[in-house]
Design a protein around this motif. Structure first.
Motif, PDB file in Angstrom:
ATOM      1  N   LYS A   1       0.839  -1.211   0.000  1.00  0.00           N
ATOM      2  CA  LYS A   1       0.000   0.000   0.000  1.00  0.00           C
ATOM      3  C   LYS A   1       0.870   1.256   0.000  1.00  0.00           C
ATOM      4  CE  LYS A   1      -4.236  -1.414   2.362  1.00  0.00           C
ATOM      5  NZ  LYS A   1      -5.043  -1.198   3.578  1.00  0.00           N
ATOM      6  N   TRP A   2       1.948   1.234   0.770  1.00  0.00           N
ATOM      7  CA  TRP A   2       2.842   2.379   0.825  1.00  0.00           C
ATOM      8  C   TRP A   2       3.517   2.615  -0.536  1.00  0.00           C
ATOM      9  CZ3 TRP A   2       3.642   6.746   2.881  1.00  0.00           C
ATOM     10  CH2 TRP A   2       4.881   7.395   2.819  1.00  0.00           C
ATOM     11  N   ARG A   3       3.941   1.541  -1.179  1.00  0.00           N
ATOM     12  CA  ARG A   3       4.559   1.654  -2.501  1.00  0.00           C
ATOM     13  C   ARG A   3       3.568   2.260  -3.486  1.00  0.00           C
ATOM     14  NH1 ARG A   3       3.962  -0.632  -6.841  1.00  0.00           N
ATOM     15  NH2 ARG A   3       2.790  -2.383  -6.039  1.00  0.00           N
ATOM     16  N   ALA A   4       2.336   1.747  -3.493  1.00  0.00           N
ATOM     17  CA  ALA A   4       1.312   2.245  -4.411  1.00  0.00           C
ATOM     18  C   ALA A   4       0.987   3.713  -4.122  1.00  0.00           C
ATOM     19  CB  ALA A   4       0.051   1.390  -4.309  1.00  0.00           C
ATOM     20  N   TYR A   5       0.898   4.072  -2.861  1.00  0.00           N
ATOM     21  CA  TYR A   5       0.630   5.455  -2.483  1.00  0.00           C
ATOM     22  C   TYR A   5       1.728   6.369  -3.022  1.00  0.00           C
ATOM     23  CZ  TYR A   5      -0.164   9.515   0.509  1.00  0.00           C
ATOM     24  OH  TYR A   5      -0.390  10.783   0.975  1.00  0.00           O
ATOM     25  N   ASN A   6       2.969   5.957  -2.864  1.00  0.00           N
ATOM     26  CA  ASN A   6       4.092   6.767  -3.323  1.00  0.00           C
ATOM     27  C   ASN A   6       4.159   6.891  -4.841  1.00  0.00           C
ATOM     28  OD1 ASN A   6       5.684   7.891  -1.162  1.00  0.00           O
ATOM     29  ND2 ASN A   6       5.921   5.775  -0.505  1.00  0.00           N
ATOM     30  N   GLU A   7       3.674   5.895  -5.547  1.00  0.00           N
ATOM     31  CA  GLU A   7       3.688   5.960  -7.006  1.00  0.00           C
ATOM     32  C   GLU A   7       2.758   7.052  -7.530  1.00  0.00           C
ATOM     33  OE1 GLU A   7       2.846   2.024  -8.441  1.00  0.00           O
ATOM     34  OE2 GLU A   7       4.900   1.342  -8.062  1.00  0.00           O
ATOM     35  N   GLU A   8       1.767   7.432  -6.738  1.00  0.00           N
ATOM     36  CA  GLU A   8       0.811   8.455  -7.147  1.00  0.00           C
ATOM     37  C   GLU A   8       1.313   9.870  -6.888  1.00  0.00           C
ATOM     38  OE1 GLU A   8      -2.854   7.693  -5.142  1.00  0.00           O
ATOM     39  OE2 GLU A   8      -3.002   5.652  -5.906  1.00  0.00           O
ATOM     40  N   ILE A   9       2.427   9.995  -6.175  1.00  0.00           N
ATOM     41  CA  ILE A   9       2.919  11.306  -5.768  1.00  0.00           C
ATOM     42  C   ILE A   9       4.150  11.671  -6.591  1.00  0.00           C
ATOM     43  CG2 ILE A   9       3.913  12.622  -3.856  1.00  0.00           C
ATOM     44  CD1 ILE A   9       2.312  10.839  -1.973  1.00  0.00           C
ATOM     45  N   ASP A  10       4.147  12.902  -7.097  1.00  0.00           N
ATOM     46  CA  ASP A  10       5.323  13.417  -7.780  1.00  0.00           C
ATOM     47  C   ASP A  10       5.526  14.868  -7.360  1.00  0.00           C
ATOM     48  OD1 ASP A  10       3.456  14.937  -9.187  1.00  0.00           O
ATOM     49  OD2 ASP A  10       3.559  13.701 -10.971  1.00  0.00           O
ATOM     50  N   ALA A  11       6.630  15.447  -7.790  1.00  0.00           N
ATOM     51  CA  ALA A  11       6.966  16.807  -7.374  1.00  0.00           C
ATOM     52  C   ALA A  11       5.902  17.817  -7.793  1.00  0.00           C
ATOM     53  CB  ALA A  11       8.328  17.198  -7.932  1.00  0.00           C
ATOM     54  N   GLU A  12       5.308  17.618  -8.957  1.00  0.00           N
ATOM     55  CA  GLU A  12       4.289  18.563  -9.422  1.00  0.00           C
ATOM     56  C   GLU A  12       3.045  18.533  -8.536  1.00  0.00           C
ATOM     57  OE1 GLU A  12       3.412  18.009 -13.561  1.00  0.00           O
ATOM     58  OE2 GLU A  12       5.519  18.255 -14.134  1.00  0.00           O
ATOM     59  N   SER A  13       2.621  17.330  -8.132  1.00  0.00           N
ATOM     60  CA  SER A  13       1.434  17.252  -7.279  1.00  0.00           C
ATOM     61  C   SER A  13       1.719  17.826  -5.894  1.00  0.00           C
ATOM     62  CB  SER A  13       0.909  15.815  -7.182  1.00  0.00           C
ATOM     63  OG  SER A  13       1.811  14.983  -6.483  1.00  0.00           O
ATOM     64  N   ILE A  14       2.933  17.633  -5.401  1.00  0.00           N
ATOM     65  CA  ILE A  14       3.301  18.220  -4.104  1.00  0.00           C
ATOM     66  C   ILE A  14       3.333  19.740  -4.215  1.00  0.00           C
ATOM     67  CG2 ILE A  14       5.153  18.453  -2.388  1.00  0.00           C
ATOM     68  CD1 ILE A  14       3.509  15.840  -2.202  1.00  0.00           C
ATOM     69  N   ALA A  15       3.870  20.248  -5.319  1.00  0.00           N
ATOM     70  CA  ALA A  15       3.899  21.703  -5.524  1.00  0.00           C
ATOM     71  C   ALA A  15       2.482  22.273  -5.536  1.00  0.00           C
ATOM     72  CB  ALA A  15       4.623  22.037  -6.823  1.00  0.00           C
ATOM     73  N   ALA A  16       1.562  21.582  -6.180  1.00  0.00           N
ATOM     74  CA  ALA A  16       0.168  22.029  -6.207  1.00  0.00           C
ATOM     75  C   ALA A  16      -0.441  21.983  -4.804  1.00  0.00           C
ATOM     76  CB  ALA A  16      -0.644  21.176  -7.176  1.00  0.00           C
ATOM     77  N   ASP A  17      -0.132  20.914  -4.063  1.00  0.00           N
ATOM     78  CA  ASP A  17      -0.637  20.814  -2.689  1.00  0.00           C
ATOM     79  C   ASP A  17      -0.108  21.949  -1.823  1.00  0.00           C
ATOM     80  OD1 ASP A  17      -1.963  18.509  -3.422  1.00  0.00           O
ATOM     81  OD2 ASP A  17      -0.544  17.145  -2.431  1.00  0.00           O
ATOM     82  N   VAL A  18       1.175  22.259  -1.985  1.00  0.00           N
ATOM     83  CA  VAL A  18       1.785  23.342  -1.215  1.00  0.00           C
ATOM     84  C   VAL A  18       1.061  24.661  -1.505  1.00  0.00           C
ATOM     85  CG1 VAL A  18       3.896  24.749  -1.001  1.00  0.00           C
ATOM     86  CG2 VAL A  18       4.030  22.246  -0.898  1.00  0.00           C
ATOM     87  N   ASP A  19       0.749  24.889  -2.770  1.00  0.00           N
ATOM     88  CA  ASP A  19       0.005  26.102  -3.134  1.00  0.00           C
ATOM     89  C   ASP A  19      -1.393  26.089  -2.527  1.00  0.00           C
ATOM     90  OD1 ASP A  19       2.072  27.208  -4.562  1.00  0.00           O
ATOM     91  OD2 ASP A  19       1.322  26.537  -6.514  1.00  0.00           O
ATOM     92  N   ASP A  20      -2.063  24.931  -2.593  1.00  0.00           N
ATOM     93  CA  ASP A  20      -3.438  24.824  -2.087  1.00  0.00           C
ATOM     94  C   ASP A  20      -3.546  25.071  -0.586  1.00  0.00           C
ATOM     95  OD1 ASP A  20      -4.381  24.314  -4.615  1.00  0.00           O
ATOM     96  OD2 ASP A  20      -4.645  22.150  -4.297  1.00  0.00           O
ATOM     97  N   ILE A  21      -2.551  24.649   0.163  1.00  0.00           N
ATOM     98  CA  ILE A  21      -2.618  24.811   1.622  1.00  0.00           C
ATOM     99  C   ILE A  21      -1.893  26.058   2.096  1.00  0.00           C
ATOM    100  CG2 ILE A  21      -2.970  22.355   2.092  1.00  0.00           C
ATOM    101  CD1 ILE A  21      -0.021  22.151   2.874  1.00  0.00           C
ATOM    102  N   ASP A  22      -1.467  26.893   1.140  1.00  0.00           N
ATOM    103  CA  ASP A  22      -0.820  28.170   1.464  1.00  0.00           C
ATOM    104  C   ASP A  22       0.395  27.958   2.361  1.00  0.00           C
ATOM    105  OD1 ASP A  22      -0.597  30.906   1.158  1.00  0.00           O
ATOM    106  OD2 ASP A  22      -1.739  31.324   2.987  1.00  0.00           O
ATOM    107  N   PHE A  23       1.263  27.064   1.918  1.00  0.00           N
ATOM    108  CA  PHE A  23       2.468  26.698   2.669  1.00  0.00           C
ATOM    109  C   PHE A  23       3.529  27.761   2.541  1.00  0.00           C
ATOM    110  CE2 PHE A  23       6.538  24.219   2.713  1.00  0.00           C
ATOM    111  CZ  PHE A  23       6.508  23.834   4.029  1.00  0.00           C
TER     112      PHE A  23
END
Length: 142
Positions: free
Chosen positions: A120-142
């Motif tokens: 499950k952890w491997r599969a979860y990590n496969e869905e995450i990339d730098a672009e999605s993290i960057a979008a999340d950072v913007d969304d949560i006003d980090f």
């Protein structure tokens, strides 16, 4: 507080015991609480962080949503203490909830740790990339 960080691959033995990673033991302390986590894993809270979570949940009142949150976290929680080999016994209901078989991953989450089924952890990590993290950072006003 020592931050809980890192990723550690471990195994659960046939009796349901997990050796907690040595590098996390200082951050977690001698006594900690394990309960259902979010995203299908288990959450491991150092004593102080569990007390803070208790206070936050206590402040929610007794409405329907608050009762659901209380039941989710507290009905499934247990106080863990390391044995002489640095292991904890994870109850069967929590092993089943998180689909913990043999291979698991323990990860740090700053104020707590999580225990994941390794696939499950491997599969979860496969869905995450730098672009999605960057979008999340913007969304949560980090």
């Amino acid at each position: 507080m020592i931050p809980v960080k890192g990723e550690y691959k471990h195994s659960i033995d046939a009796k349901g015991r997990l050796a907690m990673p040595a590098k996390l033991r200082e951050a977690l302390g001698e006594h900690f609480t394990v309960t259902k986590g979010l995203d299908g894993c288990l959450a491991v809270y150092p004593e102080k962080e569990w007390e803070a979570l208790e206070d936050r949940i206590r402040s929610l009142g007794n409405g329907e949503k608050a009762r659901r949150v209380k039941r989710y976290y507290f009905a499934n929680a247990f106080d863990a203490q390391l044995d002489a080999q640095g292991r904890i016994l994870i109850p069967a209901n929590l092993r089943e909830f998180a689909d913990l078989q043999k291979d698991v991953v323990v990860i740090g989450q700053l104020d707590h740790a999580e225990i994941w089924n390794s696939e499950k952890w491997r599969a979860y990590n496969e869905e995450i990339d730098a672009e999605s993290i960057a979008a999340d950072v913007d969304d949560i006003d980090f």
